[in-house]
Motif scaffolding. Structure first.
Motif, PDB file in Angstrom:
ATOM      1  N   SER A 119       1.345   3.938  -3.147  1.00  0.00           N
ATOM      2  CA  SER A 119       1.000   5.338  -3.000  1.00  0.00           C
ATOM      3  C   SER A 119       2.229   6.231  -3.268  1.00  0.00           C
ATOM      4  CB  SER A 119       0.372   5.553  -1.613  1.00  0.00           C
ATOM      5  OG  SER A 119       1.000   6.572  -0.931  1.00  0.00           O
ATOM      6  N   GLU A 120       3.410   5.815  -2.782  1.00  0.00           N
ATOM      7  CA  GLU A 120       4.590   6.692  -2.922  1.00  0.00           C
ATOM      8  C   GLU A 120       5.205   6.680  -4.326  1.00  0.00           C
ATOM      9  OE1 GLU A 120       5.978   7.906   1.294  1.00  0.00           O
ATOM     10  OE2 GLU A 120       7.090   6.118   0.728  1.00  0.00           O
TER      11      GLU A 120
ATOM     12  N   LYS B 121      -7.335   0.097  -4.014  1.00  0.00           N
ATOM     13  CA  LYS B 121      -7.233   1.315  -3.192  1.00  0.00           C
ATOM     14  C   LYS B 121      -6.341   2.356  -3.842  1.00  0.00           C
ATOM     15  CE  LYS B 121      -7.249   0.495   1.731  1.00  0.00           C
ATOM     16  NZ  LYS B 121      -6.302   0.148   2.810  1.00  0.00           N
ATOM     17  N   GLU B 122      -5.195   1.904  -4.339  1.00  0.00           N
ATOM     18  CA  GLU B 122      -4.195   2.817  -4.898  1.00  0.00           C
ATOM     19  C   GLU B 122      -3.983   2.444  -6.351  1.00  0.00           C
ATOM     20  OE1 GLU B 122      -2.705   5.309  -3.514  1.00  0.00           O
ATOM     21  OE2 GLU B 122      -3.046   5.001  -1.372  1.00  0.00           O
TER      22      GLU B 122
ATOM     23  N   LYS C  93       3.822   7.071  -6.996  1.00  0.00           N
ATOM     24  CA  LYS C  93       3.216   8.123  -7.827  1.00  0.00           C
ATOM     25  C   LYS C  93       4.073   9.385  -7.811  1.00  0.00           C
ATOM     26  CE  LYS C  93      -1.406   6.465  -6.758  1.00  0.00           C
ATOM     27  NZ  LYS C  93      -2.497   6.627  -5.797  1.00  0.00           N
TER      28      LYS C  93
ATOM     29  N   GLU D  23       0.836  -1.211   0.000  1.00  0.00           N
ATOM     30  CA  GLU D  23       0.000   0.000   0.000  1.00  0.00           C
ATOM     31  C   GLU D  23       0.865   1.252   0.000  1.00  0.00           C
ATOM     32  OE1 GLU D  23      -2.602  -0.366   3.372  1.00  0.00           O
ATOM     33  OE2 GLU D  23      -3.848  -1.875   2.375  1.00  0.00           O
ATOM     34  N   LYS D  24       1.887   1.217   0.843  1.00  0.00           N
ATOM     35  CA  LYS D  24       2.768   2.382   0.976  1.00  0.00           C
ATOM     36  C   LYS D  24       3.500   2.655  -0.352  1.00  0.00           C
ATOM     37  CE  LYS D  24       4.692   5.261   3.928  1.00  0.00           C
ATOM     38  NZ  LYS D  24       3.841   6.296   4.524  1.00  0.00           N
TER      39      LYS D  24
END
Ligand code: C2E
Ligand code: CA
Ligand code: CA
Length: 332
Positions: free
Chosen positions: A151-152, A189-190, A154, A147-148
């Motif tokens: 998101s990062e 989610k991402e 991007k 997840e991290k």
């Protein structure tokens, strides 16, 4: 035989709302008065013995022995702390750049987990990954890391649309969970293009159940994810299987890189790994490159990508963004 009486009972399923559910048990046994005089002491020692039963493959029982003590009680404590810390956001990721030897530009980076705990301070993964694996906590931990990173990543694609980030995947994850499914869940989610993600798998975990693992790897490739073999050379390298694995990159372990300027065997091994990997169609990454001499040797022998303190330690995603904006590393 009579000791496994309780385990045998649990071989049969429970019928719950028409569904058959199986559970396995791990049992620790302590004896009065041999292992303690009070209820507390006996329970504590039985608990320690139970941890040993889990350690030796679950669905098992163990009698308490004196020498089981400290390490496991410490681990039990750590496991509980880790579980809580995952909820409390005490884990974070650093990223180590991976540089193309020809252009001196960052092409990708590896996400490395760290744990910052108010009581213990900063803890590196070698201290806690194996405990996370033993307890199964590695599964939610990997989900958190995915997840991290999703998101990062991007933030870095905005600067360089070809960048990708590698994530370490533990053998436990491949064995005991549905990794492609987890990735699709996280993707819900991402939303990102999975060509920006690479998974690092070690050769020793892949040769355990080869056909199942190839199937999993092919599912991952269908999602457009990149795959790398990590720590190459340290396990039981099976060349027969290596050819069958749908991988993009092979990472030569730091142990060999350490010797390439001094040890004739390491020189030959590294040169040979690079040639072999290229012949199989894989790119080669060298890990743990610390000096210009090592870099020059690897460049001369056509290694594609370099990772190590020579260029940079693992750093924050913000620092990676700065590196990308600077564009090239000064290599003198
Ligand atoms: P690894 O995958 O082999 O990662 C490379 C390790 O070498 C990292 O240690 C990195 O900081 C260190 N390193 C990089 N360049 C150099 C260098 O030039 N010299 C030296 N001496 N060391 C260098 P780190 O971050 O402590 O990670 C240790 C291991 O923990 C990793 O080894 C990996 O197996 C595991 N790990 C890290 N993050 C994760 C994660 O998110 N999930 C899982 N399952 N395992 C992880
Ligand atoms: Ca790795
Ligand atoms: Ca490695």
């Amino acid at each position: 035989m009579k000791h496994s009486f309780i385990l045998n009972i649990f071989k049969y399923p429970f019928n719950i709302s028409g569904k058959e559910l199986f559970i396995t048990t791990s049992i620790g046994v302590s004896l009065y008065p041999l292992n303690g005089n009070t209820l507390n002491e006996l329970l504590k020692n039985a608990d320690t013995a139970m941890y040993h039963a889990k350690e030796s493959g679950r669905n098992n029982y163990k009698f308490y022995k004196e020498n089981m003590n400290s390490k496991f009680m410490k681990n039990l404590d750590l496991e509980n702390k880790m579980r809580k810390s995952l909820k409390d956001n005490e884990f974070y990721l650093d990223y180590q750049p991976q540089i193309n030897v020809l252009t001196n530009k960052i092409v990708s980076c590896e996400a490395l987990i760290r744990w910052k705990n108010p009581e213990f301070g900063l803890i590196y993964p070698n201290e806690f990954i194996s405990i996370a694996e033993e307890s199964g906590l590695i599964v939610p931990m990997t989900r958190w890391a995915l997840e991290k990173v999703f998101s990062e990543v991007k933030k870095v694609i905005e600067i360089d649309p070809n960048m990708y980030i590698s994530i370490n995947i533990s053998g436990y994850q491949i064995k005991h969970s549905d990794l492609p499914q987890m990735i699709e869940d996280v993707l819900g989610k991402e939303k990102i293009n999975l060509k920006h993600i690479e998974l690092e798998l070690t050769e020793s975990m892949l040769i355990e159940d080869v056909s199942k693992n190839i199937e999993t790897m092919l599912k991952l490739k269908d999602l457009k994810i990149k795959l790398a073999i990590d720590d190459f050379g340290t396990g039981y390298s099976s060349l027969k299987y290596l050819k069958k694995f749908p991988i993009d990159r092979l990472k030569i372990d730091k142990n060999f890189i350490d010797g390439i300027t001094t040890n004739e065997d390491d020189k030959i091994i590294v040169k040979t790994i690079i040639l072999m990997a290229h012949n199989l169609g894989f790119e080669v990454v060298a890990e743990g490159v610390e000096t210009k001499e090592e870099f020059d040797f690897l460049k001369d022998h056509k290694c594609d990508v370099i990772q190590g303190y020579y260029f940079s330690e693992p750093v924050s995603i913000e620092k990676i963004k700065e590196y990308l904006k600077e564009n090239t590393f000064d290599n003198n």
